[in-house]
Design a protein around this motif. Structure first.
Motif, mmCIF file in Angstrom:
data_model
loop_
_atom_site.group_PDB
_atom_site.id
_atom_site.type_symbol
_atom_site.label_atom_id
_atom_site.label_comp_id
_atom_site.label_asym_id
_atom_site.label_seq_id
_atom_site.Cartn_x
_atom_site.Cartn_y
_atom_site.Cartn_z
ATOM 1 N N ARG A 168 37.086 36.287 3.092
ATOM 2 C CA ARG A 168 37.233 36.661 4.502
ATOM 3 C C ARG A 168 35.858 36.768 5.162
ATOM 4 O O ARG A 168 35.643 36.282 6.276
ATOM 5 C CB ARG A 168 37.995 37.993 4.618
ATOM 6 C CG ARG A 168 38.151 38.471 6.061
ATOM 7 C CD ARG A 168 38.956 39.743 6.157
ATOM 8 N NE ARG A 168 38.368 40.875 5.462
ATOM 9 C CZ ARG A 168 37.300 41.556 5.879
ATOM 10 N NH1 ARG A 168 36.681 41.230 7.001
ATOM 11 N NH2 ARG A 168 36.838 42.573 5.165
ATOM 12 N N THR A 186 37.529 39.096 10.828
ATOM 13 C CA THR A 186 37.682 40.551 10.679
ATOM 14 C C THR A 186 38.976 40.812 9.905
ATOM 15 O O THR A 186 39.832 39.931 9.761
ATOM 16 C CB THR A 186 37.793 41.244 12.053
ATOM 17 O OG1 THR A 186 38.981 40.779 12.704
ATOM 18 C CG2 THR A 186 36.577 40.947 12.922
ATOM 19 N N GLN A 187 39.106 42.056 9.421
ATOM 20 C CA GLN A 187 40.364 42.435 8.756
ATOM 21 C C GLN A 187 41.532 42.282 9.728
ATOM 22 O O GLN A 187 42.611 41.842 9.344
ATOM 23 C CB GLN A 187 40.280 43.878 8.247
ATOM 24 C CG GLN A 187 39.369 44.032 7.025
ATOM 25 C CD GLN A 187 39.328 45.465 6.514
ATOM 26 O OE1 GLN A 187 39.360 46.413 7.305
ATOM 27 N NE2 GLN A 187 39.238 45.631 5.200
ATOM 28 N N GLU A 188 41.297 42.650 10.987
ATOM 29 C CA GLU A 188 42.367 42.587 11.991
ATOM 30 C C GLU A 188 42.834 41.143 12.205
ATOM 31 O O GLU A 188 44.039 40.876 12.299
ATOM 32 C CB GLU A 188 41.878 43.184 13.324
ATOM 33 C CG GLU A 188 41.748 44.703 13.330
ATOM 34 C CD GLU A 188 40.543 45.228 12.537
ATOM 35 O OE1 GLU A 188 39.645 44.427 12.158
ATOM 36 O OE2 GLU A 188 40.501 46.443 12.278
ATOM 37 N N GLN A 189 41.859 40.205 12.283
ATOM 38 C CA GLN A 189 42.217 38.792 12.494
ATOM 39 C C GLN A 189 43.011 38.236 11.318
ATOM 40 O O GLN A 189 44.032 37.575 11.498
ATOM 41 C CB GLN A 189 40.946 37.946 12.672
ATOM 42 C CG GLN A 189 40.253 38.141 14.020
ATOM 43 C CD GLN A 189 38.879 37.471 14.050
ATOM 44 O OE1 GLN A 189 38.153 37.475 13.055
ATOM 45 N NE2 GLN A 189 38.521 36.910 15.195
ATOM 46 N N ALA A 238 44.709 39.868 9.003
ATOM 47 C CA ALA A 238 46.020 40.515 8.888
ATOM 48 C C ALA A 238 46.988 39.920 9.909
ATOM 49 O O ALA A 238 48.127 39.564 9.583
ATOM 50 C CB ALA A 238 45.890 42.023 9.083
ATOM 51 N N HIS A 239 46.517 39.785 11.139
ATOM 52 C CA HIS A 239 47.376 39.241 12.204
ATOM 53 C C HIS A 239 47.834 37.828 11.859
ATOM 54 O O HIS A 239 49.023 37.506 11.927
ATOM 55 C CB HIS A 239 46.622 39.259 13.538
ATOM 56 C CG HIS A 239 47.397 38.635 14.653
ATOM 57 N ND1 HIS A 239 47.321 37.287 14.948
ATOM 58 C CD2 HIS A 239 48.300 39.158 15.521
ATOM 59 C CE1 HIS A 239 48.133 37.022 15.966
ATOM 60 N NE2 HIS A 239 48.735 38.139 16.333
ATOM 61 N N ASP A 240 46.880 36.968 11.483
ATOM 62 C CA ASP A 240 47.218 35.564 11.233
ATOM 63 C C ASP A 240 48.096 35.405 9.993
ATOM 64 O O ASP A 240 48.886 34.466 9.911
ATOM 65 C CB ASP A 240 45.940 34.728 11.084
ATOM 66 C CG ASP A 240 45.189 34.609 12.410
ATOM 67 O OD1 ASP A 240 45.656 35.175 13.419
ATOM 68 O OD2 ASP A 240 44.129 33.963 12.439
ATOM 69 N N ASP A 300 50.402 43.899 7.956
ATOM 70 C CA ASP A 300 49.783 45.031 8.625
ATOM 71 C C ASP A 300 48.327 45.181 8.162
ATOM 72 O O ASP A 300 48.018 44.974 6.985
ATOM 73 C CB ASP A 300 50.576 46.294 8.267
ATOM 74 C CG ASP A 300 50.250 47.433 9.201
ATOM 75 O OD1 ASP A 300 50.982 47.609 10.195
ATOM 76 O OD2 ASP A 300 49.243 48.132 8.931
ATOM 77 N N VAL A 301 47.434 45.563 9.073
ATOM 78 C CA VAL A 301 46.022 45.682 8.696
ATOM 79 C C VAL A 301 45.831 46.790 7.653
ATOM 80 O O VAL A 301 44.946 46.692 6.784
ATOM 81 C CB VAL A 301 45.122 45.893 9.937
ATOM 82 C CG1 VAL A 301 45.351 47.255 10.574
ATOM 83 C CG2 VAL A 301 43.652 45.697 9.584
ATOM 84 N N THR A 302 46.662 47.801 7.692
ATOM 85 C CA THR A 302 46.585 48.869 6.678
ATOM 86 C C THR A 302 46.904 48.307 5.287
ATOM 87 O O THR A 302 46.277 48.682 4.289
ATOM 88 C CB THR A 302 47.575 49.999 7.015
ATOM 89 O OG1 THR A 302 47.336 50.429 8.358
ATOM 90 C CG2 THR A 302 47.411 51.165 6.070
ATOM 91 N N ARG A 304 43.935 46.263 4.148
ATOM 92 C CA ARG A 304 42.848 47.127 3.650
ATOM 93 C C ARG A 304 43.144 47.590 2.230
ATOM 94 O O ARG A 304 42.247 47.658 1.384
ATOM 95 C CB ARG A 304 42.671 48.345 4.577
ATOM 96 C CG ARG A 304 42.039 47.977 5.908
ATOM 97 C CD ARG A 304 41.582 49.217 6.690
ATOM 98 N NE ARG A 304 41.193 48.814 8.038
ATOM 99 C CZ ARG A 304 41.859 49.118 9.158
ATOM 100 N NH1 ARG A 304 42.937 49.897 9.113
ATOM 101 N NH2 ARG A 304 41.450 48.673 10.319
#
Lengths: 68, 68
Positions: free
Chosen positions: B15, B21-24, B26-28, B32-34, B37
């Motif tokens: 990554r 980012t973690q958010e990107q 996770a979204h793609d 969930d971003v949690t 993580r």
């Protein structure tokens, strides 16, 4: 990509090459034989820890079970 | 062998190399971003379908996430 079907086909092929029955592989990997049958049929979505245990018994790396 | 820790380290490294980012990621990957993580921290035991979705976003094969 249906990774369940890919894993199932690889497990079934490698198990046959090594001369294991479903019962032997399931026992040695510590999973229920019904669950193993579902994996081989491509109907289950196993975790990486189950993948790792099956791979150990079959003397391959877990990534080998994901080869297309 | 703790495959959760191995997958976590590989996901985090790849990554970073790809500048997500973690958010990107996770979204793609549709998780969930949690949860992502937890995967990166080696605390989760993801399924092969989650592994496949993360691998697709990172442009690698799922087996690459299991390399030791």
């Amino acid at each position: 990509m249906d990774w369940g079907k890919i894993v199932g086909a690889n497990v079934r092929r490698l198990r046959g090459e090594r001369g294991f029955t479903q019962e032997q592989l399931a026992h040695d990997a510590g999973i229920d034989v019904t669950y193993l049958r579902g994996i081989e049929a491509g109907r289950r979505n196993p975790s990486i820890s189950v993948l790792g245990r099956i791979a150990t018994v079959l003397s391959v790396r877990p990534g080998d079970l994901l080869i297309t």
